[in-house]
Design a protein around this motif. Structure first.
Motif, PDB file in Angstrom:
ATOM      1  N   LEU A  74      17.509 -14.960 -38.042  1.00  0.00           N
ATOM      2  CA  LEU A  74      18.773 -14.485 -38.718  1.00  0.00           C
ATOM      3  C   LEU A  74      19.454 -15.783 -39.527  1.00  0.00           C
ATOM      4  O   LEU A  74      20.073 -15.895 -40.586  1.00  0.00           O
ATOM      5  N   CYS A 129      16.815 -19.008 -34.543  1.00  0.00           N
ATOM      6  CA  CYS A 129      16.827 -17.474 -34.706  1.00  0.00           C
ATOM      7  C   CYS A 129      16.433 -17.388 -36.209  1.00  0.00           C
ATOM      8  O   CYS A 129      16.986 -17.702 -37.299  1.00  0.00           O
ATOM      9  N   TRP A 158      21.024 -15.060 -31.878  1.00  0.00           N
ATOM     10  CA  TRP A 158      20.254 -13.823 -31.349  1.00  0.00           C
ATOM     11  C   TRP A 158      20.891 -12.710 -30.599  1.00  0.00           C
ATOM     12  O   TRP A 158      20.301 -11.731 -30.951  1.00  0.00           O
ATOM     13  N   HIS A 184      21.654 -10.849 -33.526  1.00  0.00           N
ATOM     14  CA  HIS A 184      20.482 -10.424 -34.419  1.00  0.00           C
ATOM     15  C   HIS A 184      19.885  -9.014 -33.494  1.00  0.00           C
ATOM     16  O   HIS A 184      19.291  -8.233 -34.170  1.00  0.00           O
TER      17      HIS A 184
END
Ligand code: CAA
Length: 297
Positions: free
Chosen positions: A260, A258, A201, A204
């Motif tokens: 990503l 997350c 995160w 990201h």
């Protein structure tokens, strides 16, 4: 406890077989793939060479270790005389339950059935056998010959005697056991995966680059690897699967993976094993090269 069967000859399975064989146990290493077994023996040989080169083992001890390992392609041949089975097959619940159902029929009545699962419920695995009291988690860490921890996971019906046996055995192979009860992620991944997810995160959201995030955790917290490098080392697909177990098991949004991480797994960038994750890996090179996807961000 003399005869140990290890199921699955991948990274974890060959490491577990290596350690038991090094401590003098008769190891039966089982894998459905004969080429995978050949590769596993080659890997164990190379890892033993590192220990010999560092003076931790003699050439004779290396030969004795390799001599203690027999390979089999069927559970029937590999587990018929086992005192303990350690299953380290693919982290897939259907496959694991099927293996344990078969083991329950094949292995002797006294045999303890352990799983090296990183997050699948031991209680669930025990429930498909008629010996849930003898089903337990024996969670080794990668690289198995190096890492001292064995997380010993007690299922709902695991007996105290079986836990004591596994704790004693873990110490007998030079490891340090830590007991956990059977809740999602146990202890290790309940704590590790939220940290890795938070690192993703942090990347990201642009709070830090791959290098800065890993440097902060390596130098600031004395972790041997930063969380993004560690995620690559574990496998991003494995990290995602464990986060999903935590998310489903607790129903708490704080464990949601997350996006990503989800994208990287979907794209096939699984970390070291696929050649690229947060970093790009070149066989034979130990250099840490950040993936072009993350250059400058
Ligand atoms: N077999 C035998 N020895 C090995 C080995 C292997 N597979 N891999 C490394 N080694 C030995 C090396 O020979 C070296 O030995 P000496 O200390 O005697 O010199 C030592 O381990 C260190 O290795 P390197 O010098 O090659 O590299 P390093 O210092 O960078 O250490 C590392 C490598 C041990 C992997 C270290 O980076 C580390 O500890 N990383 C974190 C590992 C970790 O967190 N593992 C847990 C992952 S989570 C998990 O497994 C469970 C889960 O459920 C997800």
């Amino acid at each position: 406890m003399k005869n140990i069967t290890v199921i699955g000859s991948g990274t974890m399975g060959n490491g577990i077989a290596h350690v038991f064989a090094q401590y003098g146990y008769n190891v039966s290493l089982v894998d459905v793939s004969a080429p995978a077994l050949e590769k596993a023996i080659e890997t164990i040989g190379k890892n033993l060479d590192r220990q010999v080169a560092k003076g931790g083992l003699t050439e004779d001890q290396k030969a004795a270790t390799l001599n203690n390992i027999k390979t089999f392609t069927t559970l029937k041949e590999g587990a018929a005389n086992a005192d303990l089975v350690v299953e380290a097959a693919t982290e897939n619940v259907t496959i694991k339950l099927d293996i344990f159902k078969q083991l329950d029929e094949i292995a002797p009545a006294h045999c303890i059935l352990a799983s090296n699962t990183s997050s699948i419920s031991i209680t669930k695995i025990g429930s498909v056998t008629k010996r849930a009291d003898k089903v337990i988690g024996m969670h080794f860490m990668n690289p198995v010959p190096v890492m001292k921890l064995v997380e010993v996971i007690n299922g709902y019906k695991t007996s105290k005697e079986v836990t004591e046996t596994i704790v004693t055995l873990s110490k007998a192979i030079g490891k340090i056991p830590a007991e956990a009860n059977d809740y999602p992620g146990f202890i290790a991944n309940r704590i590790l995966m939220p940290m890795i997810n938070e690192a993703i995160w942090t990347l990201h959201e642009g709070v830090g680059t791959v290098e800065s995030i890993d440097t902060v955790m390596k130098l600031g917290m004395a972790h041997p690897m930063g969380p993004l490098q560690l995620a690559d080392f574990i496998g991003l697909d494995v990290c995602l699967a464990i986060l999903n177990v935590l998310h489903d098991g607790f129903g708490n949004p704080k464990y949601a993976p997350c996006p990503l991480l989800v994208n990287m797994v979907t794209a096939g960038n699984l970390g070291a094993k696929s050649g690229e994750g947060f970093y790009k890996y070149t066989p034979g090179s130990k250099d840490l090269v950040v993936s072009a996807q993350f250059a400058g961000r």
